[in-house]
Design a protein around this motif. Sequence first.
Motif, PDB file in Angstrom:
ATOM      1  N   UNK A 119       8.693  22.348   7.758  1.00 41.64           N
ATOM      2  CA  UNK A 119       9.019  21.942   6.442  1.00 41.64           C
ATOM      3  C   UNK A 119       7.886  22.435   5.437  1.00 41.64           C
ATOM      4  N   UNK A 120       6.727  22.913   5.770  1.00 41.10           N
ATOM      5  CA  UNK A 120       5.758  23.477   4.743  1.00 41.10           C
ATOM      6  C   UNK A 120       4.911  22.036   4.289  1.00 41.10           C
ATOM      7  N   UNK A 121       4.859  21.306   5.080  1.00 39.60           N
ATOM      8  CA  UNK A 121       4.397  19.790   4.465  1.00 39.60           C
ATOM      9  C   UNK A 121       3.338  19.449   5.506  1.00 39.60           C
ATOM     10  N   UNK A 122       2.033  19.060   4.598  1.00 43.67           N
ATOM     11  CA  UNK A 122       1.020  18.411   5.217  1.00 43.67           C
ATOM     12  C   UNK A 122       0.378  17.319   4.445  1.00 43.67           C
ATOM     13  N   UNK A 123       0.066  16.356   5.319  1.00 41.52           N
ATOM     14  CA  UNK A 123      -0.408  14.974   4.459  1.00 41.52           C
ATOM     15  C   UNK A 123      -2.089  15.143   4.707  1.00 41.52           C
ATOM     16  N   UNK A 124      -2.728  14.892   3.794  1.00 42.01           N
ATOM     17  CA  UNK A 124      -4.213  14.948   3.917  1.00 42.01           C
ATOM     18  C   UNK A 124      -4.902  13.899   3.409  1.00 42.01           C
ATOM     19  N   UNK A 125      -5.696  12.994   3.639  1.00 37.88           N
ATOM     20  CA  UNK A 125      -6.512  12.189   3.031  1.00 37.88           C
ATOM     21  C   UNK A 125      -7.883  12.308   2.930  1.00 37.88           C
ATOM     22  N   UNK A 126      -8.476  12.378   1.673  1.00 30.10           N
ATOM     23  CA  UNK A 126      -9.728  12.762   1.607  1.00 30.10           C
ATOM     24  C   UNK A 126     -10.403  11.692   0.761  1.00 30.10           C
ATOM     25  N   UNK A 127     -11.809  11.597   1.039  1.00 26.72           N
ATOM     26  CA  UNK A 127     -12.719  10.614   0.259  1.00 26.72           C
ATOM     27  C   UNK A 127     -13.617  11.587  -0.515  1.00 26.72           C
ATOM     28  N   UNK A 128     -13.680  11.334  -1.697  1.00 27.63           N
ATOM     29  CA  UNK A 128     -14.642  12.133  -2.432  1.00 27.63           C
ATOM     30  C   UNK A 128     -15.524  10.965  -3.206  1.00 27.63           C
ATOM     31  N   UNK A 129     -16.899  11.470  -3.373  1.00 26.71           N
ATOM     32  CA  UNK A 129     -17.878  10.430  -4.195  1.00 26.71           C
ATOM     33  C   UNK A 129     -19.009  11.391  -4.851  1.00 26.71           C
ATOM     34  N   UNK A 144      -4.786  10.771  -1.256  1.00 26.51           N
ATOM     35  CA  UNK A 144      -3.826  11.204  -0.419  1.00 26.51           C
ATOM     36  C   UNK A 144      -2.961  12.145  -0.885  1.00 26.51           C
ATOM     37  N   UNK A 145      -3.056  13.447  -0.381  1.00 26.81           N
ATOM     38  CA  UNK A 145      -2.244  14.608  -0.861  1.00 26.81           C
ATOM     39  C   UNK A 145      -1.139  15.216   0.155  1.00 26.81           C
ATOM     40  N   UNK A 146      -0.025  15.476  -0.590  1.00 25.52           N
ATOM     41  CA  UNK A 146       0.921  15.837   0.404  1.00 25.52           C
ATOM     42  C   UNK A 146       1.089  17.421  -0.021  1.00 25.52           C
ATOM     43  N   UNK A 147       0.450  17.938   0.649  1.00 26.33           N
ATOM     44  CA  UNK A 147       0.424  19.675   0.232  1.00 26.33           C
ATOM     45  C   UNK A 147       2.069  20.382   0.753  1.00 26.33           C
ATOM     46  N   UNK A 148       2.535  21.028  -0.260  1.00 26.43           N
ATOM     47  CA  UNK A 148       3.796  21.841   0.341  1.00 26.43           C
ATOM     48  C   UNK A 148       3.087  23.355  -0.007  1.00 26.43           C
ATOM     49  N   UNK A 149       3.365  23.980   1.391  1.00 21.52           N
ATOM     50  CA  UNK A 149       3.095  25.397   1.392  1.00 21.52           C
ATOM     51  C   UNK A 149       4.213  26.005   1.955  1.00 21.52           C
TER      52      UNK A 149
END
Length: 174
Positions: A119-129, A144-149
Amino acid sequence: MRVSALLLLSLLVTACAAPQVRPAGAIRKVVVVVGSRVDSLPSASYREDLMGEGNPRTVLSGSTEAVLRERGFEVAGTRISAAPSPSTDEVVSVIRENDAEAAVVVVLSWVDVSAVQTMGRADVVLEAGVVSPDGQLIWRKESRTVAMIGLYQSQTDYSSYLRKAVIQAVKEVP
């Protein structure tokens, strides 16, 4: 006529590609410190394995540096932490070694790529500070990013979803 048109076009492209200028009083000189709770990314090709794109820390550091430079930050150094999450002492040490004003810390917490090829979908959870030279947390955000490629990209540039998530998270750094 053509020479002047080409000159005008090259000046326009150069002006559009110029990095942003940081406002007065804002943090400018930073170091990048990355960590990952995900040991390795699934890779789709030998080329990605060879280029290190299967290592999430490599993708995190390169993408974070690029986005910060585009936003007008001066990146004085980068540290890829061996720990899943860099310690405060490690971050402060990197800041002092590079005489920076702060550190931008990015940690990959979780990735789900089970649907990336279908489906071209990836779920990514990042912490930035952002951490100050005295070890104080100035800013933090979990995203939390749902990246569509696209299908072609999911088969040829497998880690692009992680780069998209990093770009989105780091653009929010004040």
